[in-house]
Design a protein around this motif. Structure first.
Motif, mmCIF file in Angstrom:
data_model
loop_
_atom_site.group_PDB
_atom_site.id
_atom_site.type_symbol
_atom_site.label_atom_id
_atom_site.label_comp_id
_atom_site.label_asym_id
_atom_site.label_seq_id
_atom_site.Cartn_x
_atom_site.Cartn_y
_atom_site.Cartn_z
ATOM 1 N N ASP A 96 -19.535 2.849 -15.510
ATOM 2 C CA ASP A 96 -20.020 1.450 -16.249
ATOM 3 C C ASP A 96 -20.238 1.614 -17.800
ATOM 4 N N ARG A 97 -20.341 0.499 -18.301
ATOM 5 C CA ARG A 97 -20.589 0.443 -19.615
ATOM 6 C C ARG A 97 -22.220 1.234 -20.012
ATOM 7 N N SER A 98 -22.355 1.973 -21.041
ATOM 8 C CA SER A 98 -23.501 2.477 -21.376
ATOM 9 C C SER A 98 -24.516 1.811 -21.689
ATOM 10 N N HIS A 99 -24.454 0.477 -22.074
ATOM 11 C CA HIS A 99 -25.584 -0.531 -22.280
ATOM 12 C C HIS A 99 -25.880 -1.365 -21.276
ATOM 13 N N SER A 100 -26.265 -0.545 -20.449
ATOM 14 C CA SER A 100 -27.188 -0.937 -19.128
ATOM 15 C C SER A 100 -28.412 -0.348 -18.721
ATOM 16 N N LEU A 101 -29.048 -0.760 -17.689
ATOM 17 C CA LEU A 101 -30.219 -0.356 -17.387
ATOM 18 C C LEU A 101 -30.074 0.880 -16.262
ATOM 19 N N PRO A 102 -30.970 1.717 -16.034
ATOM 20 C CA PRO A 102 -30.964 2.855 -15.183
ATOM 21 C C PRO A 102 -30.857 2.250 -13.543
ATOM 22 N N SER A 103 -30.051 2.954 -12.792
ATOM 23 C CA SER A 103 -29.714 2.649 -11.405
ATOM 24 C C SER A 103 -30.980 2.914 -10.693
ATOM 25 N N HIS A 104 -31.753 3.723 -10.881
ATOM 26 C CA HIS A 104 -32.952 3.751 -10.082
ATOM 27 C C HIS A 104 -34.230 3.872 -10.828
ATOM 28 N N ASN A 105 -35.460 3.487 -10.028
ATOM 29 C CA ASN A 105 -36.748 3.585 -10.726
ATOM 30 C C ASN A 105 -37.200 4.945 -11.467
ATOM 31 N N MET A 136 0.811 -1.218 -0.116
ATOM 32 C CA MET A 136 0.105 0.044 -0.003
ATOM 33 C C MET A 136 0.821 1.295 0.214
ATOM 34 N N LYS A 137 2.192 1.155 0.144
ATOM 35 C CA LYS A 137 2.840 2.206 -0.047
ATOM 36 C C LYS A 137 2.573 3.511 -1.171
ATOM 37 N N GLY A 138 2.637 2.781 -2.321
ATOM 38 C CA GLY A 138 2.047 3.656 -3.474
ATOM 39 C C GLY A 138 0.769 4.518 -3.319
ATOM 40 N N LEU A 139 0.192 4.213 -2.499
ATOM 41 C CA LEU A 139 -1.147 4.822 -2.062
ATOM 42 C C LEU A 139 -0.755 6.313 -1.363
ATOM 43 N N PHE A 140 0.156 6.124 -0.426
ATOM 44 C CA PHE A 140 0.544 7.124 0.464
ATOM 45 C C PHE A 140 1.455 8.290 -0.102
ATOM 46 N N ASP A 141 2.301 7.519 -1.148
ATOM 47 C CA ASP A 141 3.398 8.459 -1.458
ATOM 48 C C ASP A 141 3.096 8.924 -3.077
ATOM 49 N N GLY A 142 1.759 8.460 -3.376
ATOM 50 C CA GLY A 142 1.336 9.054 -4.886
ATOM 51 C C GLY A 142 1.662 8.402 -6.012
ATOM 52 N N SER A 143 2.384 7.276 -5.958
ATOM 53 C CA SER A 143 2.818 6.662 -7.122
ATOM 54 C C SER A 143 1.913 5.485 -7.692
ATOM 55 N N GLN A 144 0.910 5.315 -6.907
ATOM 56 C CA GLN A 144 -0.260 4.624 -7.313
ATOM 57 C C GLN A 144 -1.613 5.346 -7.211
ATOM 58 N N GLY A 145 -2.487 4.982 -8.218
ATOM 59 C CA GLY A 145 -3.695 5.224 -8.040
ATOM 60 C C GLY A 145 -4.690 4.392 -6.979
ATOM 61 N N PHE A 146 -5.825 5.232 -6.543
ATOM 62 C CA PHE A 146 -6.717 4.408 -5.650
ATOM 63 C C PHE A 146 -7.994 4.379 -6.158
ATOM 64 N N PHE A 147 -8.441 3.230 -6.765
ATOM 65 C CA PHE A 147 -9.596 3.000 -7.617
ATOM 66 C C PHE A 147 -10.744 2.606 -6.446
ATOM 67 N N VAL A 148 -11.613 3.486 -6.114
ATOM 68 C CA VAL A 148 -12.723 3.198 -5.239
ATOM 69 C C VAL A 148 -13.922 2.789 -6.012
ATOM 70 N N HIS A 149 -14.348 1.646 -5.722
ATOM 71 C CA HIS A 149 -15.476 1.423 -6.656
ATOM 72 C C HIS A 149 -16.877 1.709 -5.901
ATOM 73 N N ALA A 150 -17.479 2.693 -6.082
ATOM 74 C CA ALA A 150 -18.686 3.458 -5.358
ATOM 75 C C ALA A 150 -19.490 3.911 -6.276
ATOM 76 N N GLY A 151 -20.866 3.928 -5.833
ATOM 77 C CA GLY A 151 -21.947 4.520 -6.776
ATOM 78 C C GLY A 151 -22.523 5.579 -6.200
ATOM 79 N N GLY A 152 -23.002 5.532 -4.892
ATOM 80 C CA GLY A 152 -23.794 6.726 -4.096
ATOM 81 C C GLY A 152 -23.390 7.572 -3.785
ATOM 82 N N VAL A 153 -24.233 8.926 -3.605
ATOM 83 C CA VAL A 153 -23.844 10.052 -3.297
ATOM 84 C C VAL A 153 -23.041 9.895 -1.925
ATOM 85 N N LYS A 154 -23.668 9.250 -1.008
ATOM 86 C CA LYS A 154 -22.895 9.192 0.347
ATOM 87 C C LYS A 154 -21.486 8.373 0.205
ATOM 88 N N GLU A 155 -21.822 7.601 -0.592
ATOM 89 C CA GLU A 155 -20.329 6.564 -0.693
ATOM 90 C C GLU A 155 -19.294 7.336 -1.195
#
Length: 435
Positions: free
Chosen positions: A297-306, A237-256
């Motif tokens: 996400d890829r565009s050929h998908s369904l809406p996330s909310h009703n 995890m050293k690269g996260l703290f020294d900026g040499s790696q990206g941190f890819f956070v998989h999240a969708g909601g506003v709060k998340e």
């Protein structure tokens, strides 16, 4: 008799290997090449009509009008009048090369046992001879970010090009970032436990965030103090703290998404990338202010909310772009390895629903390269960058006209044959020659 059986067996194995093996990787570029008469889509929004693209020793050496190119400076000239040239497309957040057959567990290296696995490296498991990966190239997809799945921290992704004997040859950027599946603040009610059906607040969300903070603080303390015994997950995890790696956070909601941004500020992580970001448009100001890109996400998908517009998945990239967010298209989802070949058409769908065509192209070229940290070598057709490009007879974002005539990775000419094209030719020949 035994010798006859052995000879037959060896012949069968030879024929089988010819059928099953991927196309042999291209030879290192030995002579300079100039492609003339094309419409050049640079990948940064610029289009040059009647252009010429030259490359030598695997690097682009000329970009400009055909009339200004000195053809005598090149060993080979390809007249591609009326065709289009593009930088190689980049598949972000894909598991191509990690799974060959979904139903065969032994062919799947998509995830590992455990929850906190920052030290798991997808590149080690990448299969450079995957038939699935080979099938991406005829649509112009020449590179990908090979990403692990599962757990809370899935592991480390790497970026590869799709013309190699092994993962060492394929690697463009090793261990570019660590992927974390952010806890969800909402879950569906468990009716079997007497809960009401439908979405409800997840009471364990705060506890899950506390666990994350504890884990990351322990990693920082370990890296600062060099404690023993050795802890490979923390070291990775050293690269996260020294900026040499990206941190890819998989999240969708506003709060998340909001909590992920604040979490990174608290932990001193500078390179945050949001993956999925279904509601990223609702916090676009926060993302722009903190220079945080999104891999949607890829565009050929369904809406996330009703209550969401049924066409919103097609419009999401354009909306985020208009709001100032840097966007790329990811592949994650059902049958994602096989669906990866449709990457250019996902971008084309975005263009069909209001996004500028060249901006849509950026989603899988320059934007993707910038987000993945490889924009200094690929993503656009510019002098000095890798000659990873292709020529299409028509619009490469349109499935009706995306028909490649030439493709190159680092100057090496690719075979555009695949298992599918070989079968097509085989059976077309069968039916065309029937009496």
């Amino acid at each position: 008799m035994k010798k006859l059986i052995l000879k037959i067996s060896l012949a069968f194995l030879f024929v089988s290997s010819q059928i099953l093996a991927q196309q042999t990787p291209g030879l290192t570029q030995s002579e300079s090449i100039l492609i003339t008469g094309v419409t050049a889509h640079i990948g940064n929004g610029t289009v040059i009509e009647n252009a010429a693209i030259g490359f030598d020793n695997g690097k682009i050496s000329f970009v400009g009008a055909t009339a200004t190119a000195n053809q005598n400076d090149f060993n080979q000239v390809i007249n591609a009048e009326g065709k289009h040239v593009y930088p190689g497309f980049i598949a972000s957040n894909t598991t191509s090369g990690l799974v060959e057959v979904d139903a065969v567990r032994a062919s799947s290296d998509i995830d590992e046992t455990g929850s906190m696995l920052p030290h798991i490296r997808s590149i080690i498991a990448y299969n450079a001879e995957s038939k699935v990966t080979e099938s991406l190239r005829p649509n112009g997809i020449l590179m990908g970010q090979v990403t692990p799945r599962g757990g809370t921290i899935s592991g480390t992704s790497s970026i590869v090009q799709f013309d190699a004997w092994n993962w060492e040859d394929a690697a463009i950027k090793v261990d570019d970032g660590i992927h974390l599946n952010w806890p969800s603040a909402i879950r569906n009610g468990r009716t079997w436990m007497g809960e009401e059906s439908g979405p409800t607040h997840d009471k364990s969300y705060s506890a899950n965030l506390t666990k994350l903070k504890t884990y990351f603080n322990e990693a920082k303390a370990y890296l600062q103090g060099g404690q023993t015994p050795r802890n490979l997950p923390f070291e990775s995890m050293k690269g996260l703290f020294d900026g040499s790696q990206g941190f890819f956070v998989h999240a969708g909601g506003v709060k998340e998404i909001t909590d992920a941004v604040n979490f990174c500020k608290e932990m001193g992580i500078s390179k945050l990338i949001i993956v999925h970001g279904n509601n990223a448009h609702l916090v676009a100001d926060l993302l722009v202010k903190n220079n945080i890109p999104v891999i949607i996400d890829r565009s050929h998908s369904l809406p996330s909310h009703n209550d969401e517009d049924v066409n919103f998945p097609y419009k999401r990239a354009g909306i985020l772009t208009d709001l100032g967010v840097t966007v790329a298209i990811g592949i994650e989802g059902q049958m994602e390895r096989m669906q990866s070949r449709n990457l250019p058409f996902y971008a084309g769908t975005c263009a069909a629903h209001g996004m500028d065509k060249e901006d849509a192209l950026k989603l899988i070229t320059s934007n993707a390269a910038k987000i993945l940290g490889i924009d200094d070598i690929v993503g656009t057709l510019e002098v000095g960058k890798h000659a990873t490009l292709f020529v299409s007879e028509g619009d490469a974002l349109d499935m009706r006209t995306n028909n490649l005539s030439h493709a190159f990775i680092q100057g090496r000419k690719l075979s555009l044959e695949t298992h599918q094209t070989e079968l097509w030719k085989r059976y077309m020949n069968k039916y065309e020659n029937q009496d």
